[in-house]
Design an enzyme around this catalytic site. Structure first.
Site, PDB file in Angstrom:
ATOM      1  N   SER A 246       0.839  -1.208   0.000  1.00  0.00           N
ATOM      2  CA  SER A 246       0.000   0.000   0.000  1.00  0.00           C
ATOM      3  C   SER A 246       0.868   1.249   0.000  1.00  0.00           C
ATOM      4  O   SER A 246       0.561   2.247   0.676  1.00  0.00           O
ATOM      5  CB  SER A 246      -0.935  -0.018   1.216  1.00  0.00           C
ATOM      6  OG  SER A 246      -1.724  -1.178   1.264  1.00  0.00           O
ATOM      7  N   ILE A 266      -1.826  -8.399   3.615  1.00  0.00           N
ATOM      8  CA  ILE A 266      -1.801  -9.849   3.793  1.00  0.00           C
ATOM      9  C   ILE A 266      -0.569 -10.276   4.586  1.00  0.00           C
ATOM     10  O   ILE A 266      -0.604 -11.244   5.325  1.00  0.00           O
ATOM     11  CB  ILE A 266      -1.868 -10.579   2.437  1.00  0.00           C
ATOM     12  CG1 ILE A 266      -2.149 -12.067   2.633  1.00  0.00           C
ATOM     13  CG2 ILE A 266      -0.596 -10.367   1.635  1.00  0.00           C
ATOM     14  CD1 ILE A 266      -2.477 -12.802   1.344  1.00  0.00           C
ATOM     15  N   GLY A 267       0.535  -9.529   4.446  1.00  0.00           N
ATOM     16  CA  GLY A 267       1.761  -9.884   5.151  1.00  0.00           C
ATOM     17  C   GLY A 267       2.582  -8.671   5.538  1.00  0.00           C
ATOM     18  O   GLY A 267       3.810  -8.749   5.607  1.00  0.00           O
ATOM     19  N   GLY A 268       1.903  -7.536   5.724  1.00  0.00           N
ATOM     20  CA  GLY A 268       2.612  -6.311   6.085  1.00  0.00           C
ATOM     21  C   GLY A 268       2.300  -5.142   5.173  1.00  0.00           C
ATOM     22  O   GLY A 268       2.895  -4.065   5.310  1.00  0.00           O
ATOM     23  N   SER A 269       1.363  -5.302   4.246  1.00  0.00           N
ATOM     24  CA  SER A 269       1.152  -4.321   3.184  1.00  0.00           C
ATOM     25  C   SER A 269       0.542  -3.006   3.633  1.00  0.00           C
ATOM     26  O   SER A 269       0.572  -2.020   2.890  1.00  0.00           O
ATOM     27  CB  SER A 269       0.278  -4.920   2.078  1.00  0.00           C
ATOM     28  OG  SER A 269       0.991  -5.896   1.363  1.00  0.00           O
TER      29      SER A 269
END
Length: 331
Positions: A246, A266-269
């Site tokens: 993002s 989803i994994g840090g975005s």
């Protein structure tokens, strides 16, 4: 106590200057504890002959006033900044999502004032940042005019919580009638046929969408670069990454071009680009905010990992956003 210092006060001579990172100062506006710590630091440093100076890698009139309120010496001109925001940001653009909505309800500003200010800032800084991939300025100005007409007709007592607040949406979420690529060359000409549920909820809350923001190809990466729109730059330093996925949201929100951003994680975005740019974000619990329409769709074992979430300059806006976006937990 050292807070975000670029030089250690315990090694300073009586004429030393200690530089304070802006990320901490901006966080202080939403964190009373940090504000108190900063205020305690000022007299302690003064007693030791240490001048507290804002780090000049990023210059923003709003941040200058926050520094002055905390007792810091205002910074000079930006040096090597990603963008220079010292000029061109008037009061209508110096409010977050919640503050903007309150100012509109109090009639301190018209919706048109607020929207135009944010559009003008995006037009000035986005050529350097490449954060907003697709603009929606004509539609935003039309919606602002209609919002002002509503206030004139019916007043402000029954306005929804984000009425008139300018927002941006990561290009992984569909916005009806607007280009929808998720950074993929294979989707470069796609146009969304309907809004994502999250986008509908923003609209229902009165938010006005200014544009879609950049992300890596299909959101897979910690660097917001793709073959359709290229690379997004960090709002504070052109020499540093904007993060991802993002990254477009974090960059333009930090720069002041958007009061609130809708991203995904989803994994840090959400968390990674907020840390990179020095703003704040929230990854909500799975199932609290609908993810229908997200491109790409997370399926199978990782279905619950992907969530929608806000990016903002202020912690209180992160608290406001879920009240608008939340759904009943999915079974």
């Amino acid at each position: 106590m050292t807070i975000g210092c670029f030089g250690p006060p315990d090694q300073a001579d009586p004429t030393s200057t200690v530089e304070i990172g802006y990320g901490m100062v901006e966080s202080a506006r939403g964190h009373g504890l940090i504000t108190d710590a900063l205020r305690l630091l000022v007299p302690a440093a003064t007693a030791r002959g240490v001048t507290l100076q804002a780090h000049a890698a990023y210059d923003n009139r709003e941040s200058c006033r926050a520094l002055e309120r905390a007792g810091f010496t205002p910074p000079g001109a930006a040096d090597g900044a990603g963008v220079d925001l010292a000029d061109g940001v008037d009061q209508a653009g110096e409010v977050g999502g919640g503050g903007g909505a309150r100012s509109i309800r109090a009639r301190d500003f018209t919706v048109t004032d607020v929207v135009d200010c944010h559009i003008e800032l995006i037009e000035r800084v986005n050529p350097g940042l490449n954060a907003v991939a697709t603009t929606m300025f004509d539609a935003a100005r039309a919606q602002a005019g209609a919002a002002d007409n509503r206030i004139e007709r019916t007043g402000t007592d029954s306005l929804p919580p984000l009425f008139g607040v300018p927002v941006t949406v990561k290009d992984c979420w569909p916005v009806k009638g607007v280009r929808f690529t998720s950074g993929s060359w294979f989707h470069r000409d796609d146009v969304a046929g309907r809004d994502a549920v999250t986008v509908t909820r923003l609209r229902d809350a009165g938010a006005i969408i200014l544009g879609k923001t950049n992300c890596p190809d299909m959101c897979w990466g910690f660097e917001s670069v793709n073959p359709v729109f290229g690379r997004t730059r960090n709002a504070r330093s052109a020499d540093h990454s904007a993060g991802g996925s993002s990254g477009g949201e974090a960059s333009i929100v930090t720069a002041g071009g958007s009061a609130l951003g809708l991203g995904s994680d989803i994994g840090g975005s959400l968390r990674n680009p907020a840390a990179m740019n020095g703003c704040v974000s929230l990854k909500p619990s799975a199932g609290r905010i609908p993810t229908a329409g997200h491109l790409p769709a997370a399926e199978g074992a990782i279905e619950t990992w992907n969530v929608a979430g806000p990016i903002a300059r202020r912690v209180d806006d992160l608290a406001l956003a879920p009240t608008v976006l939340h759904a009943e937990p999915e079974s």
